[in-house]
Design a protein around this motif. Sequence first.
Motif, PDB file in Angstrom:
ATOM      1  N   LEU A  75       0.714  -1.050  -0.289  1.00 38.51           N
ATOM      2  CA  LEU A  75       0.148  -0.274   0.230  1.00 38.51           C
ATOM      3  C   LEU A  75       1.178   1.012   0.085  1.00 38.51           C
ATOM      4  CD1 LEU A  75      -2.609   1.754   0.617  1.00 38.51           C
ATOM      5  CD2 LEU A  75      -2.370   0.990   2.916  1.00 38.51           C
ATOM      6  N   LYS A  76       1.604   0.964   0.997  1.00 39.22           N
ATOM      7  CA  LYS A  76       2.867   1.924   0.378  1.00 39.22           C
ATOM      8  C   LYS A  76       3.315   2.861  -0.008  1.00 39.22           C
ATOM      9  CE  LYS A  76       6.333   4.234   3.904  1.00 39.22           C
ATOM     10  NZ  LYS A  76       7.511   3.970   5.529  1.00 39.22           N
ATOM     11  N   TYR A  77       4.224   1.865  -1.374  1.00 37.94           N
ATOM     12  CA  TYR A  77       4.326   1.300  -2.387  1.00 37.94           C
ATOM     13  C   TYR A  77       3.874   2.062  -3.624  1.00 37.94           C
ATOM     14  CZ  TYR A  77       8.944   0.944   0.375  1.00 37.94           C
ATOM     15  OH  TYR A  77       9.818   1.423   1.623  1.00 37.94           O
ATOM     16  N   MET A  78       2.639   1.953  -2.986  1.00 42.21           N
ATOM     17  CA  MET A  78       1.936   2.407  -4.728  1.00 42.21           C
ATOM     18  C   MET A  78       2.154   3.602  -3.826  1.00 42.21           C
ATOM     19  SD  MET A  78       0.335   1.690  -6.993  1.00 42.21           S
ATOM     20  CE  MET A  78      -0.224  -0.465  -7.154  1.00 42.21           C
ATOM     21  N   LEU A  79       1.335   4.095  -3.184  1.00 39.95           N
ATOM     22  CA  LEU A  79       1.031   5.549  -3.293  1.00 39.95           C
ATOM     23  C   LEU A  79       2.431   6.093  -3.438  1.00 39.95           C
ATOM     24  CD1 LEU A  79      -1.173   5.271   0.552  1.00 39.95           C
ATOM     25  CD2 LEU A  79      -2.423   5.912  -2.071  1.00 39.95           C
ATOM     26  N   PHE A  80       3.063   5.716  -2.940  1.00 43.16           N
ATOM     27  CA  PHE A  80       4.327   6.299  -3.044  1.00 43.16           C
ATOM     28  C   PHE A  80       5.147   6.459  -4.576  1.00 43.16           C
ATOM     29  CE2 PHE A  80       7.507   6.698   0.813  1.00 43.16           C
ATOM     30  CZ  PHE A  80       6.556   7.052   1.497  1.00 43.16           C
ATOM     31  N   GLY A  81       4.483   5.022  -5.482  1.00 48.68           N
ATOM     32  CA  GLY A  81       4.778   5.388  -6.645  1.00 48.68           C
ATOM     33  C   GLY A  81       3.828   6.431  -7.536  1.00 48.68           C
ATOM     34  N   MET A  82       2.978   6.909  -6.965  1.00 49.62           N
ATOM     35  CA  MET A  82       1.592   7.683  -7.002  1.00 49.62           C
ATOM     36  C   MET A  82       2.522   9.399  -7.440  1.00 49.62           C
ATOM     37  SD  MET A  82      -1.846   6.730  -6.125  1.00 49.62           S
ATOM     38  CE  MET A  82      -2.484   4.422  -6.980  1.00 49.62           C
ATOM     39  N   ILE A  83       2.801   9.305  -6.090  1.00 48.70           N
ATOM     40  CA  ILE A  83       4.037  11.082  -6.163  1.00 48.70           C
ATOM     41  C   ILE A  83       4.908  10.754  -6.529  1.00 48.70           C
ATOM     42  CG2 ILE A  83       5.477  12.221  -4.357  1.00 48.70           C
ATOM     43  CD1 ILE A  83       1.950  11.801  -3.412  1.00 48.70           C
ATOM     44  N   TRP A  84       5.824   9.419  -6.922  1.00 50.43           N
ATOM     45  CA  TRP A  84       6.896   9.505  -7.776  1.00 50.43           C
ATOM     46  C   TRP A  84       7.303   9.525  -9.465  1.00 50.43           C
ATOM     47  CZ3 TRP A  84      12.873   7.996  -7.891  1.00 50.43           C
ATOM     48  CH2 TRP A  84      12.887   8.229  -6.933  1.00 50.43           C
ATOM     49  N   GLY A  85       5.947   9.080  -9.500  1.00 49.02           N
ATOM     50  CA  GLY A  85       5.741   9.347 -10.994  1.00 49.02           C
ATOM     51  C   GLY A  85       5.485  10.704 -11.537  1.00 49.02           C
ATOM     52  N   MET A  86       5.671  11.713 -10.237  1.00 52.48           N
ATOM     53  CA  MET A  86       5.207  12.985 -10.513  1.00 52.48           C
ATOM     54  C   MET A  86       6.083  13.839 -11.149  1.00 52.48           C
ATOM     55  SD  MET A  86       2.263  13.083 -11.448  1.00 52.48           S
ATOM     56  CE  MET A  86       1.996  14.768 -11.893  1.00 52.48           C
ATOM     57  N   LEU A  87       7.412  13.128 -10.294  1.00 49.50           N
ATOM     58  CA  LEU A  87       9.208  13.831 -10.034  1.00 49.50           C
ATOM     59  C   LEU A  87       9.635  14.099 -10.763  1.00 49.50           C
ATOM     60  CD1 LEU A  87      10.085  12.537  -7.047  1.00 49.50           C
ATOM     61  CD2 LEU A  87       9.321  14.438  -7.363  1.00 49.50           C
ATOM     62  N   THR A  88      10.062  15.118 -11.625  1.00 48.84           N
ATOM     63  CA  THR A  88      11.047  15.202 -12.761  1.00 48.84           C
ATOM     64  C   THR A  88      12.622  14.202 -12.266  1.00 48.84           C
ATOM     65  OG1 THR A  88      12.993  16.974 -11.477  1.00 48.84           O
ATOM     66  CG2 THR A  88      10.916  17.526 -12.739  1.00 48.84           C
ATOM     67  N   GLU A  90      15.896  15.604 -12.150  1.00 49.24           N
ATOM     68  CA  GLU A  90      16.041  16.101 -11.019  1.00 49.24           C
ATOM     69  C   GLU A  90      15.862  16.048  -9.745  1.00 49.24           C
ATOM     70  OE1 GLU A  90      16.676  20.410 -10.667  1.00 49.24           O
ATOM     71  OE2 GLU A  90      17.801  20.181 -12.021  1.00 49.24           O
ATOM     72  N   GLU A  91      14.156  16.156  -9.504  1.00 49.51           N
ATOM     73  CA  GLU A  91      13.633  16.236  -8.501  1.00 49.51           C
ATOM     74  C   GLU A  91      13.738  14.591  -8.095  1.00 49.51           C
ATOM     75  OE1 GLU A  91      10.161  19.303  -8.936  1.00 49.51           O
ATOM     76  OE2 GLU A  91      10.428  16.778  -9.452  1.00 49.51           O
ATOM     77  N   ALA A  92      13.654  13.549  -9.252  1.00 56.59           N
ATOM     78  CA  ALA A  92      14.353  12.116  -8.641  1.00 56.59           C
ATOM     79  C   ALA A  92      15.283  11.769  -7.551  1.00 56.59           C
ATOM     80  CB  ALA A  92      13.824  10.865  -9.597  1.00 56.59           C
ATOM     81  N   LEU A  93      16.708  12.681  -8.288  1.00 57.45           N
ATOM     82  CA  LEU A  93      17.530  12.020  -7.878  1.00 57.45           C
ATOM     83  C   LEU A  93      18.229  12.617  -6.591  1.00 57.45           C
ATOM     84  CD1 LEU A  93      20.348  11.460  -8.514  1.00 57.45           C
ATOM     85  CD2 LEU A  93      21.120  13.666  -9.670  1.00 57.45           C
ATOM     86  N   PHE A  94      17.260  13.730  -6.432  1.00 52.10           N
ATOM     87  CA  PHE A  94      17.029  14.253  -4.831  1.00 52.10           C
ATOM     88  C   PHE A  94      16.643  14.039  -4.073  1.00 52.10           C
ATOM     89  CE2 PHE A  94      16.212  17.369  -1.306  1.00 52.10           C
ATOM     90  CZ  PHE A  94      16.457  17.510  -1.401  1.00 52.10           C
ATOM     91  N   TYR A  95      15.500  13.614  -4.520  1.00 49.62           N
ATOM     92  CA  TYR A  95      14.796  12.653  -3.328  1.00 49.62           C
ATOM     93  C   TYR A  95      15.816  11.134  -2.562  1.00 49.62           C
ATOM     94  CZ  TYR A  95      10.456  10.252  -1.461  1.00 49.62           C
ATOM     95  OH  TYR A  95       9.750   9.244  -0.106  1.00 49.62           O
ATOM     96  N   GLU A  96      15.948  10.344  -4.151  1.00 48.16           N
ATOM     97  CA  GLU A  96      17.077   8.857  -3.150  1.00 48.16           C
ATOM     98  C   GLU A  96      18.029   9.278  -2.919  1.00 48.16           C
ATOM     99  OE1 GLU A  96      18.265   5.166  -3.023  1.00 48.16           O
ATOM    100  OE2 GLU A  96      16.139   6.517  -4.299  1.00 48.16           O
ATOM    101  N   GLN A  97      18.719  10.610  -2.981  1.00 43.59           N
ATOM    102  CA  GLN A  97      19.503  11.142  -2.107  1.00 43.59           C
ATOM    103  C   GLN A  97      19.052  11.562  -0.542  1.00 43.59           C
ATOM    104  OE1 GLN A  97      21.549  14.427  -4.339  1.00 43.59           O
ATOM    105  NE2 GLN A  97      22.140  12.833  -6.379  1.00 43.59           N
ATOM    106  N   ASN A  98      18.136  11.798  -0.754  1.00 42.77           N
ATOM    107  CA  ASN A  98      17.451  11.621   0.619  1.00 42.77           C
ATOM    108  C   ASN A  98      16.838  11.209   1.108  1.00 42.77           C
ATOM    109  OD1 ASN A  98      19.280  14.725   1.300  1.00 42.77           O
ATOM    110  ND2 ASN A  98      18.319  14.756  -0.674  1.00 42.77           N
TER     111      ASN A  98
END
Length: 129
Positions: A75-88, A90-98
């Motif tokens: 459930l958590k990762y499905m919801l997270f995926g809905m957010i992650w899919g909207m990242l650019t 550059e934003e995804a790289l920042f997210y992954e680093q943090n």
Amino acid sequence: MKALRPQLPIEVPSAEHALAHFQTNVLRPILKFQHEVLMQYFEAHLKRTHTDLAKIPLSSRITYITQMLNRNQPLKYMLFGMIWGMLTEEEALFYEQNHQELNKRLTQFLAKRLCDGWCESYPEGCLLA
């Protein structure tokens, strides 16, 4: 992708930490933009698991949803995926680093948004204290 996101009237102090800036300018607008999809999936999950949030005291509901997200990884990762899919990219790289800190913050944001959204959809279930 950024053009699709709503502009939120939140002032960000210039000396603000990068994580707070990211949450304010990236995560919050995405959560607002994806609200209906997140709620639809969450409500379907509640029906599948026969979970009645109306039986959970209002004062404990956000904690209950947070625990639900932490215990139910699909459930958590499905919801997270809905957010992650909207990242650019550059934003995804920042997210992954943090990711450790941002995952905690995103879980908190999701729990609050899901609780508030559920109360909007089922106000009679939010009359309980």
